[in-house]
Design an enzyme around this catalytic site. Structure first.
Site, PDB file in Angstrom:
ATOM      1  N   HIS A   1     -11.692   1.963   2.165  1.00  0.00           N
ATOM      2  CA  HIS A   1     -11.024   2.620   1.040  1.00  0.00           C
ATOM      3  C   HIS A   1     -11.899   2.919  -0.165  1.00  0.00           C
ATOM      4  O   HIS A   1     -11.404   3.077  -1.275  1.00  0.00           O
ATOM      5  CB  HIS A   1      -9.812   1.780   0.604  1.00  0.00           C
ATOM      6  CG  HIS A   1      -8.673   1.860   1.576  1.00  0.00           C
ATOM      7  ND1 HIS A   1      -7.405   1.431   1.299  1.00  0.00           N
ATOM      8  CD2 HIS A   1      -8.622   2.357   2.841  1.00  0.00           C
ATOM      9  CE1 HIS A   1      -6.623   1.634   2.338  1.00  0.00           C
ATOM     10  NE2 HIS A   1      -7.340   2.189   3.287  1.00  0.00           N
TER      11      HIS A   1
ATOM     12  N   TRP B   1       0.862  -1.183   0.000  1.00  0.00           N
ATOM     13  CA  TRP B   1       0.000   0.000   0.000  1.00  0.00           C
ATOM     14  C   TRP B   1       0.898   1.232   0.000  1.00  0.00           C
ATOM     15  O   TRP B   1       1.870   1.301   0.753  1.00  0.00           O
ATOM     16  CB  TRP B   1      -0.915   0.050   1.226  1.00  0.00           C
ATOM     17  CG  TRP B   1      -1.658   1.353   1.254  1.00  0.00           C
ATOM     18  CD1 TRP B   1      -2.715   1.703   0.465  1.00  0.00           C
ATOM     19  CD2 TRP B   1      -1.345   2.510   2.041  1.00  0.00           C
ATOM     20  NE1 TRP B   1      -3.084   3.005   0.715  1.00  0.00           N
ATOM     21  CE2 TRP B   1      -2.253   3.523   1.665  1.00  0.00           C
ATOM     22  CE3 TRP B   1      -0.378   2.786   3.014  1.00  0.00           C
ATOM     23  CZ2 TRP B   1      -2.239   4.785   2.252  1.00  0.00           C
ATOM     24  CZ3 TRP B   1      -0.343   4.053   3.592  1.00  0.00           C
ATOM     25  CH2 TRP B   1      -1.285   5.037   3.210  1.00  0.00           C
TER      26      TRP B   1
ATOM     27  N   HIS C   1      -8.664  -6.227   4.153  1.00  0.00           N
ATOM     28  CA  HIS C   1      -8.357  -5.454   5.349  1.00  0.00           C
ATOM     29  C   HIS C   1      -9.698  -5.102   5.966  1.00  0.00           C
ATOM     30  O   HIS C   1     -10.363  -4.158   5.535  1.00  0.00           O
ATOM     31  CB  HIS C   1      -7.584  -4.168   5.004  1.00  0.00           C
ATOM     32  CG  HIS C   1      -6.104  -4.375   4.995  1.00  0.00           C
ATOM     33  ND1 HIS C   1      -5.203  -3.350   4.852  1.00  0.00           N
ATOM     34  CD2 HIS C   1      -5.364  -5.505   5.156  1.00  0.00           C
ATOM     35  CE1 HIS C   1      -3.971  -3.843   4.909  1.00  0.00           C
ATOM     36  NE2 HIS C   1      -4.043  -5.144   5.075  1.00  0.00           N
TER      37      HIS C   1
ATOM     38  N   GLU D   1      -2.979  -2.969  -2.569  1.00  0.00           N
ATOM     39  CA  GLU D   1      -4.129  -2.359  -1.870  1.00  0.00           C
ATOM     40  C   GLU D   1      -4.439  -0.965  -2.406  1.00  0.00           C
ATOM     41  O   GLU D   1      -3.608  -0.061  -2.355  1.00  0.00           O
ATOM     42  CB  GLU D   1      -3.818  -2.288  -0.366  1.00  0.00           C
ATOM     43  CG  GLU D   1      -4.948  -1.670   0.465  1.00  0.00           C
ATOM     44  CD  GLU D   1      -4.603  -1.581   1.948  1.00  0.00           C
ATOM     45  OE1 GLU D   1      -3.464  -1.908   2.337  1.00  0.00           O
ATOM     46  OE2 GLU D   1      -5.487  -1.160   2.721  1.00  0.00           O
TER      47      GLU D   1
ATOM     48  N   LYS E   1      -6.934   2.622  -2.798  1.00  0.00           N
ATOM     49  CA  LYS E   1      -7.619   3.573  -1.915  1.00  0.00           C
ATOM     50  C   LYS E   1      -8.270   4.623  -2.807  1.00  0.00           C
ATOM     51  O   LYS E   1      -7.740   4.956  -3.862  1.00  0.00           O
ATOM     52  CB  LYS E   1      -6.585   4.204  -0.984  1.00  0.00           C
ATOM     53  CG  LYS E   1      -7.152   4.979   0.170  1.00  0.00           C
ATOM     54  CD  LYS E   1      -6.072   5.164   1.241  1.00  0.00           C
ATOM     55  CE  LYS E   1      -6.577   6.012   2.380  1.00  0.00           C
ATOM     56  NZ  LYS E   1      -5.706   5.934   3.558  1.00  0.00           N
TER      57      LYS E   1
ATOM     58  N   ASP F   1     -12.050   7.066   6.364  1.00  0.00           N
ATOM     59  CA  ASP F   1     -11.250   5.856   6.584  1.00  0.00           C
ATOM     60  C   ASP F   1     -10.594   5.906   7.963  1.00  0.00           C
ATOM     61  O   ASP F   1      -9.382   5.955   8.101  1.00  0.00           O
ATOM     62  CB  ASP F   1     -10.192   5.787   5.463  1.00  0.00           C
ATOM     63  CG  ASP F   1      -9.306   4.560   5.574  1.00  0.00           C
ATOM     64  OD1 ASP F   1      -9.794   3.536   6.085  1.00  0.00           O
ATOM     65  OD2 ASP F   1      -8.136   4.631   5.157  1.00  0.00           O
TER      66      ASP F   1
ATOM     67  N   ASP G   1      -7.434  -4.370   9.901  1.00  0.00           N
ATOM     68  CA  ASP G   1      -6.704  -3.108   9.792  1.00  0.00           C
ATOM     69  C   ASP G   1      -7.466  -2.011  10.525  1.00  0.00           C
ATOM     70  O   ASP G   1      -8.351  -1.377   9.958  1.00  0.00           O
ATOM     71  CB  ASP G   1      -6.518  -2.744   8.303  1.00  0.00           C
ATOM     72  CG  ASP G   1      -5.641  -1.503   8.130  1.00  0.00           C
ATOM     73  OD1 ASP G   1      -5.097  -1.020   9.136  1.00  0.00           O
ATOM     74  OD2 ASP G   1      -5.513  -1.026   6.993  1.00  0.00           O
TER      75      ASP G   1
ATOM     76  N   ASP H   1     -10.548   3.799  10.535  1.00  0.00           N
ATOM     77  CA  ASP H   1      -9.967   2.583  11.114  1.00  0.00           C
ATOM     78  C   ASP H   1     -10.392   2.339  12.558  1.00  0.00           C
ATOM     79  O   ASP H   1      -9.556   2.071  13.421  1.00  0.00           O
ATOM     80  CB  ASP H   1      -8.435   2.604  10.989  1.00  0.00           C
ATOM     81  CG  ASP H   1      -7.980   2.461   9.547  1.00  0.00           C
ATOM     82  OD1 ASP H   1      -8.166   1.380   8.967  1.00  0.00           O
ATOM     83  OD2 ASP H   1      -7.468   3.449   8.972  1.00  0.00           O
TER      84      ASP H   1
ATOM     85  N   ASP I   1      -9.746  -3.033   1.243  1.00  0.00           N
ATOM     86  CA  ASP I   1      -9.864  -2.482   2.594  1.00  0.00           C
ATOM     87  C   ASP I   1     -11.260  -1.870   2.723  1.00  0.00           C
ATOM     88  O   ASP I   1     -11.677  -1.073   1.861  1.00  0.00           O
ATOM     89  CB  ASP I   1      -8.762  -1.427   2.809  1.00  0.00           C
ATOM     90  CG  ASP I   1      -8.752  -0.850   4.223  1.00  0.00           C
ATOM     91  OD1 ASP I   1      -9.820  -0.403   4.699  1.00  0.00           O
ATOM     92  OD2 ASP I   1      -7.678  -0.834   4.854  1.00  0.00           O
TER      93      ASP I   1
END
Ligand code: RNT
Ligand code: ZN
Length: 415
Positions: free
Chosen positions: A259, A182, A283, A223, A225, A291, A323, A293, A256
């Site tokens: 993302h 990433w 993820h 990955e 985004k 985003d 993640d 997390d 993810d």
């Protein structure tokens, strides 16, 4: 009591044709890749790179973050002792455990030997990630797509070094490592040239995956985004870019949860992506408005992701990674909550009478489909989960919380 409740749950599920014993055998085999970076707010141990960058933000100041690799391993052991089954640890390059003041492009397997022997001793697997941020050479916001040839080459070297470390992990541990790439590259404001950086990224990836590459022991995943903090207008490694790259070059895609556009879900992408690639990395995260997390909870998207994997038999081809990073709560608790939720969601999906539901759908009996999906939500999956935890020798229900509190008092608060 747990066994008694399991028995009645088992009978109820049996009426639907679901064998709960078999389900638990299946669940016990699913490995979750738990990410190291929840334990220390994504700081890592290499001297030159202990702050996060690349738009990744960890907020909160709960005491007790791990400050050394030994502390992090102790916290991970604690967390794993409260999570049923044997799993994997997902490491980032800047978590090298070494006294050497080594730069990112000079990393070698030897800088991770303590991690490998710890994983071997405990039966854990390892996954890996190059760290394309938290370094002076990422300050411009561009790494693998940088127009400065020296900087681009530096990051290519770092990624090749990382790939080799991943290959070493896979070989040493006898279970395939996933190395996930990433990069934060992108522009805050609207660019003039969207193509150039993508051409440079492709060139860099081609260089990273060239030559002597061991795909038996290491799967390479890329990955994407949509946007990030500081790259709101344009991200070089977009979903379309990496979908194309992965398809053309036989690599895996990493999806993810945070993302994509806020109303776009990865659960609806899994079946499409896996039609055209052999393997997939996830993820699993929880974006709250962006985003962000947050720790994974049992929300609709988590349940839907698990259902997609189970209903379509895609678990074996999917590497489930987590993640998230929250520094406002106990960090070991964050791992336990997120990982157990991922497992619980998989369990709920495995307890579903899939064939019956698929038949209703094909028969255009959407009334049965909706009615059953809703009724199943209050079936006693909790009793099956509790029995599973007991059988696997980990704390049942919230019993793990007292253990975390004790650990915080005895260990984490003294740091
Ligand atoms: C960032 C990506 C990436 C990181 C980790 C630390 O937006 O999700 O996966 O979170 O590599
Ligand atoms: Zn991610």
């Amino acid at each position: 009591m747990n066994e008694q409740m399991y028995k009645s749950a088992k009978e109820l599920y049996a009426k639907l044709g679901v064998d709960t014993d078999k389900v638990l055998d299946k669940l016990a085999k699913v490995k979750i890749s738990m990410h190291c970076w929840q334990g220390d707010d994504n700081r890592g141990f290499l001297k030159m790179s202990q702050s996060v960058s690349g738009g990744i933000q960890v907020t909160g100041n709960h005491p007790g973050a791990a400050t050394t690799a030994d502390e992090l391993r102790a916290d991970l052991d604690k967390a794993f002792s409260m999570i049923p089954g044997k799993h994997k640890l997902n490491l980032h390059a800047k978590y090298a455990d070494t006294e050497e003041n080594v730069d990112f492009d000079e990393l070698e397997p030897k800088h991770f030997e303590n991690w490998v022997s710890w994983a071997k001793k405990n039966g854990y697997g390892l996954d890996f990630n190059p760290t394309c941020f938290s370094h002076p050479k990422s300050d411009s916001g561009f790494t693998l797509s940088n127009a400065d040839e020296d900087i681009r080459k530096f990051w290519v070297k770092h990624c090749i070094a990382s790939r080799k470390i991943g290959e070493h992990f896979g070989k040493e541990l006898g279970q395939k490592c996933v190395t996930n790439y990433w990069i934060p590259d992108g522009y805050k404001d609207i660019p003039v040239d969207r193509l150039g950086p993508r051409q440079r990224l492709e060139k860099s990836l081609d260089e990273i995956f060239a030559g002597d590459i061991d795909e038996k022991n290491n799967l390479n995943a890329v990955e994407s985004k949509l946007f990030g903090i500081g790259s709101e207008s344009y991200v070089v490694g977009s979903h379309e870019f990496y979908m194309g790259y992965a398809m053309k070059n036989n690599k895996a895609v990493c999806l993810d949860v945070g993302h994509f556009h806020p109303t776009e879900t990865i659960s609806n992408k899994i079946s499409s992506v896996l039609m055209f690639t052999d393997e997939l990395m996830l993820h699993v995260s929880r974006p709250v408005r962006w985003d962000s997390d947050h720790v994974v909870i049992m929300d609709d998207e988590l349940v839907e992701i698990a259902h997609e994997l189970v209903r379509n038999n895609l678990i074996e081809r999917t590497h489930i990674g987590l993640d998230f990073f929250d520094a406002s709560i106990n960090r070991v608790a964050a791992w336990v909550i997120g990982t157990r939720n991922m497992q619980k969601a998989l369990l709920r999906a495995m307890l579903e009478p899939v064939d019956m539901l698929k038949k209703a759908e094909l028969d255009e009996d959407y009334t049965t489909r909706l009615a059953m999906l809703e009724e199943l939500k209050s079936y006693p999956f909790g009793a099956v989960w509790d029995y599973f935890c007991e059988k696997m020798g980990v704390p049942v229900r919230e019993d793990w919380l007292a253990e975390v509190k004790q650990y915080e008092k005895d260990v984490q608060s003294k740091r």
